[in-house]
Design an enzyme around this catalytic site. Structure first.
Site, PDB file in Angstrom:
ATOM      1  N   ARG A  58       0.765  -0.996   0.050  1.00  0.00           N
ATOM      2  CA  ARG A  58       0.088   0.071  -0.039  1.00  0.00           C
ATOM      3  C   ARG A  58       0.799   1.012   0.215  1.00  0.00           C
ATOM      4  O   ARG A  58       1.616   1.277   0.755  1.00  0.00           O
ATOM      5  CB  ARG A  58      -0.721   0.061   1.503  1.00  0.00           C
ATOM      6  N   ASP A 110       0.976  -2.319  12.167  1.00  0.00           N
ATOM      7  CA  ASP A 110       1.508  -2.703  10.780  1.00  0.00           C
ATOM      8  C   ASP A 110       1.526  -4.183  10.976  1.00  0.00           C
ATOM      9  O   ASP A 110       2.752  -4.647  11.507  1.00  0.00           O
ATOM     10  CB  ASP A 110       2.630  -2.130  10.286  1.00  0.00           C
ATOM     11  N   ASP A 123       5.148  -5.605   9.355  1.00  0.00           N
ATOM     12  CA  ASP A 123       6.327  -5.096  10.382  1.00  0.00           C
ATOM     13  C   ASP A 123       6.208  -6.145  11.419  1.00  0.00           C
ATOM     14  O   ASP A 123       7.221  -6.413  11.953  1.00  0.00           O
ATOM     15  CB  ASP A 123       6.037  -3.787  10.556  1.00  0.00           C
ATOM     16  N   THR A 149      -0.788   7.537  -0.817  1.00  0.00           N
ATOM     17  CA  THR A 149      -2.310   7.472  -1.492  1.00  0.00           C
ATOM     18  C   THR A 149      -3.169   6.469  -0.952  1.00  0.00           C
ATOM     19  O   THR A 149      -4.273   6.442  -1.323  1.00  0.00           O
ATOM     20  CB  THR A 149      -1.957   7.212  -2.955  1.00  0.00           C
TER      21      THR A 149
HETATM   22  C1  PRP Z   1      -0.974  -4.189   4.670  1.00  0.00           C
HETATM   23  C2  PRP Z   1      -2.126  -5.304   4.985  1.00  0.00           C
HETATM   24  C3  PRP Z   1      -2.824  -5.294   3.623  1.00  0.00           C
HETATM   25  C4  PRP Z   1      -2.695  -4.083   3.567  1.00  0.00           C
HETATM   26  C5  PRP Z   1      -4.116  -3.689   3.923  1.00  0.00           C
HETATM   27  O1  PRP Z   1       0.161  -4.567   3.850  1.00  0.00           O
HETATM   28  O2  PRP Z   1      -1.216  -6.419   5.125  1.00  0.00           O
HETATM   29  O3  PRP Z   1      -2.132  -6.161   2.524  1.00  0.00           O
HETATM   30  O4  PRP Z   1      -1.835  -3.299   4.068  1.00  0.00           O
HETATM   31  O5  PRP Z   1      -4.583  -2.098   3.486  1.00  0.00           O
HETATM   32  P1  PRP Z   1      -5.536  -1.788   2.431  1.00  0.00           P
HETATM   33  O6  PRP Z   1      -6.941  -2.788   2.918  1.00  0.00           O
HETATM   34  O7  PRP Z   1      -5.704  -0.348   2.986  1.00  0.00           O
HETATM   35  O8  PRP Z   1      -5.061  -1.913   1.250  1.00  0.00           O
HETATM   36  P2  PRP Z   1       1.095  -3.559   3.247  1.00  0.00           P
HETATM   37  O9  PRP Z   1       0.792  -2.776   2.239  1.00  0.00           O
HETATM   38  O10 PRP Z   1       1.531  -2.691   4.672  1.00  0.00           O
HETATM   39  O11 PRP Z   1       2.350  -4.505   3.080  1.00  0.00           O
HETATM   40  P3  PRP Z   1       3.225  -5.556   3.894  1.00  0.00           P
HETATM   41  O12 PRP Z   1       2.272  -6.543   4.240  1.00  0.00           O
HETATM   42  O13 PRP Z   1       4.202  -5.908   2.801  1.00  0.00           O
HETATM   43  O14 PRP Z   1       3.536  -5.040   4.978  1.00  0.00           O
HETATM   44  N1  URA Z   2      -2.201  -2.310   7.029  1.00  0.00           N
HETATM   45  C1  URA Z   2      -1.907  -2.878   8.546  1.00  0.00           C
HETATM   46  O1  URA Z   2      -0.842  -3.524   8.458  1.00  0.00           O
HETATM   47  N2  URA Z   2      -2.567  -2.256   9.470  1.00  0.00           N
HETATM   48  C2  URA Z   2      -3.578  -1.489   9.331  1.00  0.00           C
HETATM   49  O2  URA Z   2      -4.227  -1.307  10.502  1.00  0.00           O
HETATM   50  C3  URA Z   2      -3.915  -1.064   7.950  1.00  0.00           C
HETATM   51  C4  URA Z   2      -3.412  -1.590   6.905  1.00  0.00           C
END
Ligand code: PRP
Ligand code: URA
Length: 260
Positions: A155, A251, A254, A159
């Site tokens: 994400r 997150d 992370d 944006t």
């Molecule tokens: C997080 C999570 C989802 C997304 C959710 O991933 O694991 O994939 O955000 O957000 P949304 O519903 O608004 O799209 P992130 O983009 O942080 O990537 P990561 O899993 O690599 O940390």
């Molecule tokens: N992605 C995450 O990992 N946590 C949130 O709360 C939203 C998006």
């Protein structure tokens, strides 16, 4: 005389209707006062006429709730977070697989022939990278024959739009029951884009399995993919100004990989 009797009867009926209405209103008032914001949001989503066809399933179980509390706590470290996330996914798998089609087959036990059941469709798990990886083992422990595809999606922090960076699916995806895995359903952008991609690759029967969801994300999936069942362990209150789920768990990627 007759009209006086009619008048009395009508008056009684109107009074009864008024009392009935008052009782209903009083009951509603009591219920609403005893509900938290969280419950009201859940009720509105459940009974919103636009989403009455809702495919949302919030899986309530004391074990799931207990482990969810562990991963919500900010002091929970990587090891415990990873274990509990996997265990929640495993516990959710029982409910998610409840309606899987099965077929009757003839088998031979050591005693005699008998008819028995086995799964009629293959299962494909599609974790959304990275955080979805944390749910795979919990489910493959129960369905060891499941194939695993991967969709890489992150994400954009400004944006909040999803960016796809990787995709690899097993060849049986169009015929399989496909389960998209991601612990977080926030705006719903990543899950929706993944489901759109899976459909473009021929997938038909898709289930979205997340741990924590926000009403905004649920609404988006229900609008953009009304044919997809959504499974959550918890429906949280809202998103904050940075697009994080409140109260959420922070997150997920992370915390799972120790990258912050
Ligand atoms: C997080 C999570 C989802 C997304 C959710 O991933 O694991 O994939 O955000 O957000 P949304 O519903 O608004 O799209 P992130 O983009 O942080 O990537 P990561 O899993 O690599 O940390
Ligand atoms: N992605 C995450 O990992 N946590 C949130 O709360 C939203 C998006």
């Amino acid at each position: 005389m007759k009209s006086l009797e009619n008048y009395g009867l009508r008056y009684m009926i109107y009074t009864l209707i008024a009392i009935f209405h008052w009782l209903i209103l009083a009951l509603l008032h009591c219920c609403i006062n005893s509900l938290s914001h969280y419950h009201i949001v859940a009720l509105l989503i459940t009974f919103n006429p636009e989403t009455l066809h809702t495919m949302l399933h919030v899986l309530q179980h004391p074990l799931i709730n207990h482990k969810l509390t562990q991963i919500r706590r900010k002091e929970t470290g990587t090891k415990d977070f990873r274990e509990a996330l996997d265990e929640i996914a495993g516990l959710m798998a029982y409910e998610i697989t409840r309606d899987l089609p099965s077929k009757q087959i003839e088998i031979e036990t050591p005693i005699r022939l008998c008819s028995a059941e086995e799964l009629a469709k293959e299962i494909v798990l599609v974790p959304i990278l990275r955080a979805g990886l944390g749910m795979v083992d919990g489910i493959t422990d129960l369905i060891p024959t499941a194939k695993v595809g991967h969709v890489g999606m992150y994400r954009d922090h400004k944006t909040l739009e999803p960016k796809e960076y990787y995709a690899k699916l097993p060849p049986n995806t169009p015929d399989a029951v496909v389960m998209v895995l991601d612990p977080m359903l926030a705006t719903g952008g990543s899950a929706s884009a993944t489901i759109t991609y899976l459909k473009s690759q021929g997938a038909i029967q898709i289930k979205l399995v997340c741990i924590v969801g926000a009403p905004e994300g649920v609404k988006r999936i229900e609008t953009e993919h009304p044919d997809v069942d959504i499974f959550l362990a918890a429906l949280d209150e809202k998103l904050n100004e940075k697009g994080y789920i409140v109260p959420g768990l922070g997150d997920a990627g992370d915390r799972l990989f120790g990258t912050k």
